[in-house]
Design an enzyme around this catalytic site. Structure first.
Site, mmCIF file in Angstrom:
data_model
loop_
_atom_site.group_PDB
_atom_site.id
_atom_site.type_symbol
_atom_site.label_atom_id
_atom_site.label_comp_id
_atom_site.label_asym_id
_atom_site.label_seq_id
_atom_site.Cartn_x
_atom_site.Cartn_y
_atom_site.Cartn_z
ATOM 1 C CB SER A 7 -0.952 0.005 1.202
ATOM 2 O OG SER A 7 -1.977 -0.954 1.023
ATOM 3 C CE LYS A 26 -1.355 4.282 2.195
ATOM 4 N NZ LYS A 26 -1.313 3.227 3.228
ATOM 5 N N GLY A 75 2.419 0.023 4.434
ATOM 6 C CA GLY A 75 1.949 -1.053 3.563
ATOM 7 C C GLY A 75 2.164 -2.397 4.231
#
Length: 530
Positions: A300, A468, A470
């Site tokens: 992600s 961010k 993932g």
């Protein structure tokens, strides 16, 4: 998954203290590279030693883990067991393969070589890079004194390894080798090189070393060249009689920026069953990379890349964040992580691009991600946009839906740590988006509700971090393909840094994986604030 029997080998060798090579092997992603290893006399595990990597020629290829020392064994033992003490590793390339990405051509009794038919390294070279990275990050090696040398095919491999790992080697020697001259600029000023060749070489023409030496000097490199008159291809016999070669290697030390910080980071994951890559850019200037030459599945994390591309599309097409898309129920797939689907189970509704980005970035929604991909025209559009920013070492090739169809598919979306932090830097400093779009994405990243046990977990309360994360699923045998986080962290004194930590192919549990990222984050923050 790579494995190195480091602890057992160390224990075995310092207990015996033998001045001879021992069998070892290294495995990464299912591929095994055999190698011989020699520890210095009276090896002391509490000390750090120089490391020498020795690469053999084409005639010594195979899988017996013996032939690679046909040439040079006595030279290595005499020079690096006592006196200039070092750990020496000599890997063996399999039959019908090469260290370097090279093709040999024979036309009218003239031999030429072409390099880099593809950008990807050969499988032996890929594994060799990981092997060197493992030793360099083991804590057993003096990272300022790492050397490599080889003959013929190994000379070509040596010169390729230098540009694939330009921040690793202090000095190198290449005997009757050849190389891609366009790559010399990547390491000319970073690594000292001594080239050797016979002027009657009928296998690898001497012009290859002459041209490489000339180019290295033009680039301002620390380069030496020795040519043996009347000598054919076996010039390694002459080279291994050079009394000054070993002292020349050892007089060179690599200036490792932020060495203390690098050592602290490496210790965090040195004994973990995972491949860990770190990229760090401090205040837009100083760069630190660990295990960068590896393709880490992004998972992600690539939703940050996607969001940049979507916002750029809105800007170029004069569309506002309020521009709405109609979301069908069929687009809200049931077997995937999706707060968007949970909030709108019936589907068939309109939502603004801005809200979709919030779901995709702040909540890491997989359905929102694929809806935005379709809006742009597919992953290739995002890939093209990021490449347009000048980045190359990454790939955005598939959607969340496709990634869930088979285990290997997720590896099609990958990045190096450097590319990840460089993209963060471009976003922060290059004004690639209008201020309103830039600030919108910044708020989405600082407000992310997933991955809070990673980079942000160890930062002091109130620290601003736009990040961010993932996370992959696990394979049937328990391997976690990816556990990642990237972030821009603001320091109280006005400085900032961009950090990427990729944990790949891990057999550790989830708390350990997240703990690796959190601890690296703490090490970086504390080091910069001391």
């Amino acid at each position: 998954m790579k494995k190195i029997l480091l602890s057992l080998l160390l224990l075995y060798c310092w207990q015996l203290g033998f001045a001879q090579f021992r069998n070892a092997s290294f495995m990464v992603n299912g591929y095994t590279l055999p190698y011989q290893i020699m520890f210095p006399e009276n090896y002391d595990e509490s000390k750090q030693y120089p490391l020498l990597v020795f690469l053999h020629g084409a005639g010594e290829r195979g899988n017996d883990n013996q032939k690679q020392l046909t040439h040079g064994k006595q030279f290595l033992t005499d020079n690096f067991y006592t006196g200039n003490q070092a750990i020496v590793i000599a890997p063996q390339c399999p039959e019908n393969s090469y260290w370097a990405n090279v093709k040999r051509h024979q036309v009218d009794n003239k031999t030429t070589f072409t390099f880099g038919a593809t950008a990807e390294a050969t499988l032996p070279m890929q594994t060799l890079v990981s092997l060197v990275q493992d030793w360099v990050s083991s804590g057993k090696v003096d990272v300022e004194r790492v050397y490599v040398g080889g003959l013929s095919m190994g000379g070509m491999g040596t010169l390729e390894l230098l540009w694939r790992m330009p921040d690793t080697f202090a000095a190198a020697f290449a005997i009757c080798g050849a190389t891609d001259l366009s790559k010399l600029s990547l390491y000319a000023k970073n690594t000292a090189v001594w080239l050797f060749h016979g002027d009657d070489d009928s296998v690898v023409p001497v012009e290859n070393s002459r041209s490489a030496y000339k180019k290295l000097r033009e680039l301002g490199g620390d380069a030496e060249y020795t040519e043996y008159k009347g000598v054919n291809h076996g010039s390694w016999i002459n080279t291994f009689q050079e009394k000054g070669l070993a002292p020349w290697l050892f007089k060179h030390k690599k200036n490792i920026p932020n060495k203390e910080l690098r050592d602290r980071i490496s210790k965090v994951f040195g004994n973990k069953k995972a491949t860990v890559g770190v990229g760090l850019i401090i205040n837009g200037k100083d760069t630190l990379l660990i295990n960068n030459d590896h393709r880490y599945p992004t998972q992600s994390v690539y939703k940050f890349h996607l969001s940049l591309a979507v916002l750029d599309y809105l800007d170029k097409n004069k569309l506002p964040l309020e521009h709405e898309l109609f979301i069908k129920k069929s687009e809200l797939l049931p077997e995937t992580y999706s707060p968007l689907r949970d909030d709108h189970p019936k589907g068939n509704f309109k939502m603004s691009i801005g809200e979709l980005i919030k779901y995709t970035v702040a909540k890491s929604d997989n359905n929102g991600c694929d809806i935005l991909f379709r809006f742009l025209g597919g992953p290739a559009k995002v890939d093209d946009y990021i490449r347009g920013l000048g980045l190359t070492d990454f790939s955005i090739a598939t959607t969340e839906e496709t990634m869930h169809t088979a285990w290997d598919v997720q590896y099609r979306n990958w990045s190096t740590p450097y590319t990840a932090v460089k993209l963060l830097e471009i976003y922060k400093t290059k004004q690639i988006l209008p201020a309103k779009f830039h600030d919108f994405l910044w708020n989405a990243m600082t407000g992310q509700s997933t991955g809070l046990n990673k980079i942000k977990a160890s930062l002091p309360e109130g620290t601003v971090a736009a990040h961010k994360s993932g996370l992959s699923f696990r394979s049937k045998d328990g391997v976690r393909a990816a556990d990642n986080d990237i972030a821009i962290v603001q320091l109280p004194d006005g400085r900032y840094y961009s950090l990427a930590v990729f944990v790949s192919d891990s057999r550790e549990d989830d708390d350990t994986n997240a703990g690796i990222i959190a601890e690296i984050s703490k090490v970086v923050y504390d080091y910069l604030m001391k």
